[in-house]
Scaffold this motif. Structure first.
Motif, PDB file in Angstrom:
ATOM      1  N   SER A   1     120.707  59.986  56.052  1.00 10.74           N
ATOM      2  CA  SER A   1     120.715  59.584  54.656  1.00 10.74           C
ATOM      3  C   SER A   1     120.782  58.097  54.323  1.00 10.74           C
ATOM      4  O   SER A   1     119.962  57.669  53.534  1.00 10.74           O
ATOM      5  CB  SER A   1     121.784  60.348  53.891  1.00 10.74           C
ATOM      6  OG  SER A   1     123.029  60.190  54.467  1.00 10.74           O
ATOM      7  N   PRO A   2     121.651  57.276  54.804  1.00 11.31           N
ATOM      8  CA  PRO A   2     121.648  55.917  54.241  1.00 11.31           C
ATOM      9  C   PRO A   2     120.347  55.156  54.498  1.00 11.31           C
ATOM     10  O   PRO A   2     119.814  54.503  53.606  1.00 11.31           O
ATOM     11  CB  PRO A   2     122.816  55.218  54.917  1.00 11.31           C
ATOM     12  CG  PRO A   2     123.551  56.232  55.684  1.00 11.31           C
ATOM     13  CD  PRO A   2     122.702  57.443  55.780  1.00 11.31           C
ATOM     14  N   ASP A   3     119.822  55.282  55.690  1.00 17.59           N
ATOM     15  CA  ASP A   3     118.600  54.545  56.037  1.00 17.59           C
ATOM     16  C   ASP A   3     117.379  55.096  55.306  1.00 17.59           C
ATOM     17  O   ASP A   3     116.550  54.337  54.794  1.00 17.59           O
ATOM     18  CB  ASP A   3     118.361  54.602  57.543  1.00 17.59           C
ATOM     19  CG  ASP A   3     119.510  53.997  58.330  1.00 17.59           C
ATOM     20  OD1 ASP A   3     120.130  53.041  57.821  1.00 17.59           O
ATOM     21  OD2 ASP A   3     119.798  54.486  59.434  1.00 17.59           O
ATOM     22  N   ILE A   4     117.259  56.407  55.267  1.00 10.58           N
ATOM     23  CA  ILE A   4     116.087  57.026  54.655  1.00 10.58           C
ATOM     24  C   ILE A   4     116.047  56.759  53.151  1.00 10.58           C
ATOM     25  O   ILE A   4     114.991  56.492  52.595  1.00 10.58           O
ATOM     26  CB  ILE A   4     116.066  58.543  54.958  1.00 10.58           C
ATOM     27  CG1 ILE A   4     115.770  58.773  56.436  1.00 10.58           C
ATOM     28  CG2 ILE A   4     115.036  59.263  54.104  1.00 10.58           C
ATOM     29  CD1 ILE A   4     114.419  58.280  56.901  1.00 10.58           C
ATOM     30  N   PHE A   5     117.193  56.806  52.492  1.00  7.74           N
ATOM     31  CA  PHE A   5     117.193  56.564  51.055  1.00  7.74           C
ATOM     32  C   PHE A   5     116.883  55.105  50.721  1.00  7.74           C
ATOM     33  O   PHE A   5     116.329  54.824  49.656  1.00  7.74           O
ATOM     34  CB  PHE A   5     118.507  57.023  50.425  1.00  7.74           C
ATOM     35  CG  PHE A   5     118.590  58.521  50.327  1.00  7.74           C
ATOM     36  CD1 PHE A   5     117.739  59.220  49.480  1.00  7.74           C
ATOM     37  CD2 PHE A   5     119.486  59.231  51.093  1.00  7.74           C
ATOM     38  CE1 PHE A   5     117.801  60.600  49.393  1.00  7.74           C
ATOM     39  CE2 PHE A   5     119.551  60.607  51.013  1.00  7.74           C
ATOM     40  CZ  PHE A   5     118.714  61.301  50.159  1.00  7.74           C
TER      41      PHE A   5
END
Length: 83
Positions: free
Chosen positions: A63-67
């Motif tokens: 989640s943090p990187d993809i968003f």
């Protein structure tokens, strides 16, 4: 009783959708700028797949990187979705 307090992180995927607003060059340059390990050849292939089939899987991760990638692609004007 033991409880596992760790939550499993869910893998999320970014999909690029075909639209009539952006040219292949615009899509390709946005993908090469914002998606890690995406060179110009892969970006053109993703744009062509999205054009022919309606959508293309751009990348997946946690989640943090993809968003962050998703936000950059949205700001570039691409039609993308996180699933």
């Amino acid at each position: 009783m033991f409880t596992n307090s760790k939550k499993r992180r869910k893998r999320v995927t970014i999909y690029l959708y075909d639209d009539e607003l952006n040219s292949f060059e615009t899509v390709s340059s946005a993908l090469t700028r914002h998606v890690p390990d995406c060179n110009s050849i892969r970006a053109e292939q993703l744009a062509l797949i999205a054009h022919n089939t309606g959508r293309a899987k751009v990348c997946s991760g946690f989640s943090p990187d993809i968003f962050a990638i998703y936000a950059h692609l949205i700001k570039s004007g691409l039609l993308v979705e996180v699933n």
